[in-house]
Write an enzyme that holds these catalytic residues in place. Structure first.
Site, mmCIF file in Angstrom:
data_model
loop_
_atom_site.group_PDB
_atom_site.id
_atom_site.type_symbol
_atom_site.label_atom_id
_atom_site.label_comp_id
_atom_site.label_asym_id
_atom_site.label_seq_id
_atom_site.Cartn_x
_atom_site.Cartn_y
_atom_site.Cartn_z
ATOM 1 N N GLU A 155 40.569 29.932 26.591
ATOM 2 C CA GLU A 155 40.902 30.405 27.930
ATOM 3 C C GLU A 155 42.377 30.271 28.282
ATOM 4 O O GLU A 155 42.914 31.090 29.019
ATOM 5 C CB GLU A 155 40.061 29.655 28.979
ATOM 6 C CG GLU A 155 38.573 29.937 28.935
ATOM 7 C CD GLU A 155 38.231 31.386 29.257
ATOM 8 O OE1 GLU A 155 38.959 31.999 30.066
ATOM 9 O OE2 GLU A 155 37.258 31.914 28.684
ATOM 10 N N SER A 435 -20.561 9.253 51.364
ATOM 11 C CA SER A 435 -20.876 7.825 51.227
ATOM 12 C C SER A 435 -19.663 6.947 50.954
ATOM 13 O O SER A 435 -19.804 5.719 50.885
ATOM 14 C CB SER A 435 -21.906 7.634 50.109
ATOM 15 O OG SER A 435 -23.132 8.235 50.460
#
Length: 723
Positions: A155, A435
């Site tokens: 770059e 239950s």
């Protein structure tokens, strides 16, 4: 005018760059796996945990993130990691196994025997900012030199010598592209690229290029090279996953390789550096050939500029792309558990803080237990659908397992499909609990030891209850029979409805409701007689809270999914301490737990004896609602409490009771987990009667060591000739 323009650009550079605050997603981690000598763990278990945390297998564990294995030994190089209780340095750990447990734990880096080692927690999800950017900030000092070299090579080779603009670089790139007859190099410096990303729009106009050039010069004048390059490394765009954009090399390393940036090889770093030119064009998951060519070009430039020697260059070019299978973490693993985390976080944090400040959230999730739960749930539901002649996909489920003593949620499933991120039944499905309410009815009676003990009698015969509208409610037993005078012990273990309603009417419905409030129900409870048989609608999470209190000796600890929250610098933001209070009487709780153990040994939960005999004794209770619409099982051992619910979203019958449905799923989950038997040692204030014979389910059963509250030794009025 020119001066004003430059001054305006200078103001923007200073104010926006110096004040730049990236929106950082919150990262959510599972609980770290802990290893210590004597723990029941196998080499397969540890290897799976290492793979889940991104470790890779190698011939030797010479660098962080790698492990090696033989038949009885695993060696792994721990990564440096910042926990809530301090920093863990990188070190080489050896674990030796024998007979299904850890026999030796050593630090091969020089410290000898280790009392404890952690495997870094698995990243299970993120909470993203509104702009859907994902970013892991990397400080300049932590950037691998190879990445800086790759960026300079491809770059901006003159980065450390130019002043923001590089005329030589422009001419060199132009010449190279003419010779190669294709666009391989650009003339913009790293500083110009950062200016474009930071301050400007992507439009290609002369005005924008002029602004870019002037602002690059100003940026270099105001800030150092390292600071600019560090910002570039964290800002550059490197990919997309759906709506989420991936920014910075730290994030890209995890996104493409599932590894931290400092663990990447030169070829992997070159691949990422090559993507700066065009993240979509060189996406290695979509364009593998094109990405490899670009990677090799970066490697060639690194060789030409002296950053790689020839052997390293050859080796790097031979490497495959070696991408992670898929970026699973990007959308979050275990979405049902993450919904609970998010819900609890929103009690303490604004949503903006969660999305923008880069918080690190350590949760209570046990990934091994969670993944086992998910596998068992899918398999068991398919089997139950075949057994019940139901269409595939008919049954739905939810499950929660918590650490009893701390309230930590270890695993949570809100759907039969572990990856489903929609309606979470564990948190939001309010269903009658059947239950499962009964232990709290019997507990309420046992808080009055002058009147009630485990051998006290209660009539299991027809009962008619007049309702407020003048009608009558006449409950029936599941087997359609009356059982006469029975002990409280038998009535709960065998889940007799008529005996429970009669007992509840004796002690008072409001007293039972008060018990439920104390045990952790936070919602308003309507006072209807049918509550005694479980018409109360709760979510699986709420049921888990109730049973945690019962399993914890009456101490209520609010269920929690968060262990610690750190900011993005590693400082503690909030500690989630243990909030415990005595909610129920310890003596009555122990007696109730004893009856629930008998429910598993001889009652409605005895199906567990066929599935997990090695884990007994366990305490548990089945739950079934009208027309078999809901199937429940709640149970606990020494320090784990678990709840499973099965049902249908259309509320049609499941065709399963609690024993034939949810109990089967619960048992098979526990079979694959670290689960210890319940502790039956009586607490202070509780004594025991030796070898009492009781009528039980039509037989004479000898119960050793029946507990009772000291000072209230009961007479065995029901024994008669049963000895």
């Amino acid at each position: 005018m020119l001066a004003a323009w430059v001054l305006w650009l200078d103001y923007r550079v200073q104010s926006e760059f110096a004040g730049k605050r990236w929106s950082l997603p919150a990262r959510v981690y599972a609980s770290p796996a802990e290893i210590y000598a004597g723990r029941a763990q196998t080499a397969d278990n540890i290897e799976k945990l290492l793979l889940g945390s991104g470790y890779r297998k190698a011939s030797s564990a010479g660098q962080p993130g790698y492990y090696s294995r033989t038949a009885s030994t695993i060696e792994f190089m721990q990564r440096e990691f910042h926990y809530w209780d301090g920093r863990q340095d990188a070190r080489l750990v050896r674990v030796r196994f024998r007979d299904g447990e850890v026999r030796e734990l050593r630090d091969l880096s020089g410290q000898g025997a280790l009392p404890l080692a952690r495997i870094e927690p698995e990243l299970i999800g993120r909470i993203y900012p509104d702009n859907f950017e994902d970013r892991i900030l990397v400080s300049y000092d932590d950037v691998p030199p190879a990445l800086i070299q790759a960026l300079l090579a491809v770059e901006d080779r003159n980065y450390f010598s130019h002043n923001g603009i590089d005329p030589k670089g422009v001419l060199r790139a132009l010449y190279h592209n003419i010779v190669k007859r294709k666009l391989e190099q650009g003339g913009s410096t790293i500083t110009q690229q950062l200016v474009k990303n930071f301050f400007l729009s992507p439009e290609r106009t002369l005005a924008r290029k002029a602004n870019e050039a002037v602002m690059a010069l100003l940026l270099e004048r105001r800030y150092g090279k390292e600071e600019i390059l560090g910002a570039y490394i964290n800002e550059v765009y490197l990919g997309q996953q759906g709506r989420r954009s991936v920014h910075g090399f730290g994030t890209a390393a995890e996104f493409y390789f599932a590894r931290p940036l400092n663990e990447l090889r030169p070829d992997q770093i070159a691949l990422l550096a090559g993507m700066v030119k065009g993240a979509s064009r060189y996406n290695p998951r979509r364009h593998a050939g094109r990405a490899r060519q670009r990677r090799d070009l970066v490697l060639d430039l690194m060789l030409q500029q002296g950053y790689l020697d020839e052997p390293a260059w050859r080796q790097a070019r031979r490497q495959p792309l070696d991408l992670s299978a898929r970026p699973r973490w990007i959308s979050g693993k275990h979405p049902a558990f993450l919904q609970l985390v998010r819900k609890q976080l929103l009690r303490d944090y604004a949503i903006g803080d969660l999305r923008n400040k880069g918080l690190r959230i350590f949760t209570t999730l046990d990934t091994a237990r969670q993944e086992s739960t998910e596998l068992v749930l899918q398999r068991q539901l398919r089997q139950l659908e075949r057994a019940g002649s139901l269409d595939p996909g008919t049954l739905q489920a939810a499950s929660i397992f918590v650490q009893t003593s701390t309230g930590a949620v270890l695993s949570l499933a809100g759907d039969r499909n572990a990856e489903y991120a929609g309606f979470n039944r564990a948190l939001h499905a309010r269903r009658p609990i059947g239950s499962l309410v009964k232990p709290f009815v019997y507990y309420t009676a046992l808080t009055d030891p002058r009147r009630y003990s485990l051998v006290s009698g209660v009539s299991d015969t027809d009962i008619s209850v007049r309702l407020a509208d003048g009608s009558f409610w006449r409950p029936d037993n599941y087997d359609g029979r009356n059982h006469g005078q029975v002990s409280l012990l038998e009535a709960l273990a065998r889940s007799y409805n008529k005996a429970t309603v009669r007992l509840g009417r004796e002690i008072g419905l409001e007293q039972v409701i008060d018990t439920l409030y104390k045990a952790g129900v936070g919602d308003h409870i309507e006072s209807f007689p049918s509550l005694l048989l479980g018409s109360l609608e709760l979510t699986p999470l709420q049921v888990s809270q109730l049973y945690q209190t019962l399993a914890n000796g009456g101490f209520l600890v609010p269920l929690n999914s968060i262990r610690e929250v750190l900011d993005n610098t590693g400082n503690a933001v909030k500690r989630y301490g243990l909030d415990m209070r005595q909610a129920l009487q310890g003596e009555a709780v122990f007696l109730t737990g004893f009856m629930m153990v008998q429910a598993v040994n001889r009652g409605t939960g005895r199906g567990l004896r066929r599935i997990i005999p090695e884990h007994l004794p366990l305490a548990g209770k089945t739950g079934t609602t009208n027309d078999l619409r809901d199937s429940w099982f709640a149970g606990f051992g020494d320090d784990i409490t678990g709840v499973v619910w099965l049902g249908r979203d259309d509320n049609l019958p499941t065709r399963f009771t609690g024993a034939t449905g949810a109990l089967q799923v619960w048992g098979n989950m526990v079979k694959r987990q670290d689960f210890r038997s319940v502790d039956l040692l009586p607490p202070p204030g509780v004594g025991s009667m030796d070898a009492v014979g009781l009528p039980f389910a039509g037989a004479c059963v000898r119960f050793p060591n029946i507990p009772y509250v000291l000072g209230f030794r009961p007479q065995n009025a029901l024994s008669g000739g049963c000895r």
